[in-house]
Scaffold this motif. Sequence first.
Motif, PDB file in Angstrom:
ATOM      1  N   PRO A  94      44.705  61.296  22.087  1.00 27.52           N
ATOM      2  CA  PRO A  94      45.647  61.823  23.019  1.00 27.52           C
ATOM      3  C   PRO A  94      46.720  62.903  22.762  1.00 27.52           C
ATOM      4  O   PRO A  94      47.254  63.524  23.714  1.00 27.52           O
ATOM      5  N   ILE A  95      46.739  63.281  21.314  1.00 28.15           N
ATOM      6  CA  ILE A  95      47.507  64.452  20.845  1.00 28.15           C
ATOM      7  C   ILE A  95      46.493  65.554  21.182  1.00 28.15           C
ATOM      8  O   ILE A  95      45.307  65.697  20.435  1.00 28.15           O
ATOM      9  N   TYR A  97      50.691  65.889  24.705  1.00 31.16           N
ATOM     10  CA  TYR A  97      50.061  64.407  24.587  1.00 31.16           C
ATOM     11  C   TYR A  97      49.709  64.169  25.873  1.00 31.16           C
ATOM     12  O   TYR A  97      50.242  64.443  26.852  1.00 31.16           O
ATOM     13  N   SER A  98      48.605  63.585  26.072  1.00 28.58           N
ATOM     14  CA  SER A  98      48.166  62.847  27.310  1.00 28.58           C
ATOM     15  C   SER A  98      47.639  61.234  27.201  1.00 28.58           C
ATOM     16  O   SER A  98      46.959  61.032  25.964  1.00 28.58           O
TER      17      SER A  98
END
Length: 70
Positions: A2-3, A65-66
């Motif tokens: 996610p990063i 970030y996702s």
Amino acid sequence: MPIHVKLDDLLHARRMTLTELAERIDLTLANVSILKTGKAKAIRFSTLEAICRELDCQPGDVLGYSAGPE
């Protein structure tokens, strides 16, 4: 993961090479490359500070970030 690291986009926008950034922040090209490709497991605040200083950006411009599955 996610990063994600947005260093490639910043370098392109600033018309700076990875080699030039490595020299300016006093890191090896190999270490900056590992960071750029997202393979780094950690980053020192001093390194992040040096990147932000040389690219005239904020930490959020370098890292993103996702949410999603890991």
